[in-house]
Write an enzyme that holds these catalytic residues in place. Structure first.
Site, PDB file in Angstrom:
ATOM      1  N   ARG A   1      38.557  35.272  45.962  1.00  0.00           N
ATOM      2  CA  ARG A   1      38.386  36.259  47.027  1.00  0.00           C
ATOM      3  C   ARG A   1      39.539  36.180  48.006  1.00  0.00           C
ATOM      4  NH1 ARG A   1      33.091  33.789  47.577  1.00  0.00           N
ATOM      5  NH2 ARG A   1      33.834  33.083  49.590  1.00  0.00           N
TER       6      ARG A   1
ATOM      7  N   ARG B   1      50.668  47.498  40.355  1.00  0.00           N
ATOM      8  CA  ARG B   1      51.186  48.113  39.126  1.00  0.00           C
ATOM      9  C   ARG B   1      52.682  48.361  39.250  1.00  0.00           C
ATOM     10  NH1 ARG B   1      46.183  51.185  39.302  1.00  0.00           N
ATOM     11  NH2 ARG B   1      44.835  50.361  37.668  1.00  0.00           N
TER      12      ARG B   1
ATOM     13  N   CYS C   1      39.338  50.552  43.066  1.00  0.00           N
ATOM     14  CA  CYS C   1      39.339  50.566  44.532  1.00  0.00           C
ATOM     15  C   CYS C   1      38.046  51.212  45.029  1.00  0.00           C
ATOM     16  CB  CYS C   1      40.522  51.374  45.063  1.00  0.00           C
ATOM     17  SG  CYS C   1      42.135  50.794  44.525  1.00  0.00           S
TER      18      CYS C   1
ATOM     19  N   ARG D   1      40.099  44.015  51.273  1.00  0.00           N
ATOM     20  CA  ARG D   1      39.554  42.845  50.584  1.00  0.00           C
ATOM     21  C   ARG D   1      39.873  42.953  49.100  1.00  0.00           C
ATOM     22  NH1 ARG D   1      35.829  44.185  54.604  1.00  0.00           N
ATOM     23  NH2 ARG D   1      34.955  42.459  55.790  1.00  0.00           N
TER      24      ARG D   1
END
Length: 117
Positions: free
Chosen positions: A7, A64, A76, A91
């Site tokens: 995370r 990317r 997303c 996040r």
């Protein structure tokens, strides 16, 4: 081999494509370094979320282009709009294939450090 999640979060300076790109790459590079990742073949998938006040760009676009993560599955989403929650926050959850003894090092940068207190 198992999967584990790493995370991370960072606050973004402004709702612009440039600011979201800078924050995304800063966060991912720090996650990469702290966790000693060796290649994208370790990555199962990546989930990005942004607070509703960040909508100028998709964070998945930047790894990317800048990091060559063309074969990594990325999505997303927006975070829940919880009253009094941290604003301008990006996040990420990087899910990797790893050995069972791997100990993920989570990364919280800028004002997102408040999320860990």
């Amino acid at each position: 081999m198992i999967t584990k999640g790493i995370r991370g979060a960072i606050t973004v300076d402004s709702n612009t494509e440039e600011a979201i790109e800078k924050a995304t790459l800063e966060l991912l590079n720090e996650i990469w370094e702290r966790n000693h990742l060796e290649g994208t073949s370790q990555i199962s998938h990546v989930i990005f979320t942004t607070t509703p006040d960040l909508n100028a760009a998709f964070p998945a676009k930047f790894p990317r282009i800048a990091l060559g993560w063309n074969d990594v599955a990325m999505m997303c989403f927006h975070e829940l709009d919880v009253p009094n929650s941290l604003k301008m926050c990006l996040r990420v959850l990087v899910v990797i294939n790893c050995e069972e003894n791997f100990n993920p090092q989570f990364v919280y940068l800028k004002d997102a450090e408040k999320l860990r207190k």
